[in-house]
Each structure stands twice: as structure tokens, then as C-alpha cells.
Design a protein around this motif. Sequence first.
Motif, short mmCIF file in Angstrom:
data_model
loop_
_atom_site.label_atom_id
_atom_site.label_comp_id
_atom_site.label_asym_id
_atom_site.label_seq_id
_atom_site.Cartn_x
_atom_site.Cartn_y
_atom_site.Cartn_z
N ALA A 2 0.85 -1.19 0.00
CA ALA A 2 0.00 0.00 0.00
C ALA A 2 0.89 1.24 0.00
N VAL A 3 1.49 1.53 -1.14
CA VAL A 3 2.52 2.57 -1.21
C VAL A 3 1.96 3.96 -0.94
N GLY A 32 7.54 3.06 -5.25
CA GLY A 32 6.42 3.96 -5.48
C GLY A 32 6.05 4.83 -4.29
N PHE A 33 6.72 4.66 -3.15
CA PHE A 33 6.48 5.53 -2.01
C PHE A 33 7.05 6.91 -2.30
N PRO A 47 8.59 10.52 -1.07
CA PRO A 47 9.38 10.90 0.10
C PRO A 47 8.55 11.58 1.17
N GLU A 48 7.46 12.26 0.77
CA GLU A 48 6.60 12.91 1.75
C GLU A 48 5.82 11.91 2.59
N ARG A 49 5.88 10.62 2.21
CA ARG A 49 5.17 9.57 2.94
C ARG A 49 6.14 8.57 3.57
N ILE A 50 7.38 8.99 3.78
CA ILE A 50 8.39 8.12 4.39
C ILE A 50 8.99 8.84 5.59
N VAL A 51 9.10 8.12 6.69
CA VAL A 51 9.73 8.65 7.91
C VAL A 51 10.91 7.77 8.27
N PHE A 52 12.04 8.40 8.58
CA PHE A 52 13.20 7.68 9.11
C PHE A 52 13.04 7.59 10.63
#
Length: 330
Positions: free
Chosen positions: A80-81, A148-149, A151-156
Motif C-alpha cells: 500500500a505505497v 512507489g512511495f 518521500p513525503e510519505r516516508i519517515v526515518f
Amino acid sequence: MRMRIAHALLRVTFRPFLNLYATLAESGPLRGDRAFRLANFADLLGKLLPAPRGTQRRLITFEKFRAEWLWHRADPGPDAVGRGAILYLHGGAFTTGGLNSHRRLAARIARASGVALLNVDYRQLPYGHPLDSVDDVVTAYEHILAQGFSPERIVFAGDSAGGGLTFAAALAARERGLPVPAAIAALAPYADLDSTRRAAHPNDKRDAMLSARATSVLASVGFARDGKLDPLWSPVNHDFTGMPPALIQVSNTEVVLSDAESLTDRYREANVPLTLQIWDNALHVFQFGADLLPEARTAIAEIGVFIRNALDDSNAQSTPTPLPLDRKLA
């Protein structure tokens, strides 16, 4: 009370053991790579810790390292990217952590956040320098982007050494022309490979687990090249302009509070939002104790709120204001 008891017990058991191990690694029979290879086996003990009920897993093998997707069966998985993802970096002083040791903690954070989490088993000593660790994290980040994720939907996110790596990897992504992630959540980040600041910090005598002495041996034996540490290997020595908003959780008694304070200074100088939570009398990465410690469960819940807000487009402007206005004592 539970935290106080754990603090007292570890201060007379774990800390002396770690200092002794550091001495053996510096000048004893375990000097150098022997000590690091032995420490690598600690991750195997993590197999005794089951993942939380309902946790789903998917292993990914890269050329030089492994990673593992974790998500709760009630939440969207890594396919669910559009829902977002967490890139998680385990701790362990670049020697001991791995997928097994941190699966339970990482799965709890994934569940609190409601999205899938990729736990990265980056290269560690003696098989990889922290610079190699950063390369592995960036490779994993590029993989998530390629899936397909956005960057605004990725958290480190990460703890201890992994907490420091969250900032190092975001800086590396910025320098390599990649978009930075939406946010960073760091638990007791070990972000300065040079222990000089930690040795001068009053918490060097208060920490129940770590000491500046132990981290200095790690640096001199494992990190240094020709006896020298490049200041640029440590994220605390960089300009943080353009970095994403961050949450840092750290104890008021632990030695890496020095690292958290340095990171806070870099964020303030760059005028980037950061929330610094200082937890009273907590252990290093106390979130590990969520099965027993109510403070740990509260801390993980707050991490979940921070990550959900960072990934929620409608709340994109609700990130905390820059320090010193948003300094919290928990």
C-alpha cells in the motif's frame, strides 16, 4: 518505581560489564575485530523474543545487507505505497543489533504508527564502517522510493546508533540529490562518533548503561582510520538546512543527552522544527521495556502520533515549532 529499580540494577551490572568489554577490546585478548565479531552474535539472542501478536513479516535481501518489512495484520502492508512507510534503523553501537534483537520494538512502532516499517540490517563492525552503514540505509531508501512511495510519505526512525544514522542518512540523501524524508524520529541518538563532548557531560557519571569511556574505545578501535576520526562522519557536525522535522526522545540521565543537545543546536541554527522530549530517570532506549514499563508504552504512543501527523497531508503544517519553545520534560 520499575524504572528506578531497573536503573539501579543496570548501573551495577551492565555498565561495569560494558566498560570491561571496552577495555578487553582496546588492549586485551579481544582487541579489535575479535570483540566486534563476538558482539555480532548478540543479535541471535533476539530470536528468543517473539514479535508482537499480529505482526506480519517479509524479508528482503540486498546485495550487501538484509532488511525486513514489518506491519500489523490490521494495518496496510508494504504494497500500500500510498499510505506511507517507516525506514527503521536498529541500534547496537554498530556491532550488536539486528533484525532479531529489534523486531519487537520496531513492530510496536509500526503498529503505533499504522503503517508498514522496513527494518534495515545494515553492515556493522567489523564488516562495515559507519560510512558503509550510511550507504546501506540510502540504498534501502532508494529501494522504497523505487517501489512507489513518495518521500513525503516516508519517515526515518531509529534508536541509539540507528538514531544517529537517521540523521546521517537524511544528510547523505540531501547531498546525493535525493529528496529528504518527511520526518525523523530518533530514540536516544548516538550521533557523535567522537566522545569528547560526552566525556565532559555531567551524565557521564549518571548513565546506568553507557559511558563516554565505552564509546571512545568503540571509536578508536573500530571507527578511526590511521588513528583519526573525520568530524564529518558525525551528523552533529553538519549544517541541517533543508532537513526534515524531527522528534528526539532521550533520558535526562543518559550520556547521549550530549548528542541530542548537539542535534538540537544544529536544528535551531537551521530553523527547522524539532521536538526534544527529555524523560526523567529513563534508561537508554527505555522503549525496549514496553512490556513492563508504562513510560515506554507512552513514549511509543507519542512516536506513533508524531509519525502519523508527519504522514498525514491534512496535518502537514502541524509539526512542532522549533526549540526552545517545544522542549518537553516527560
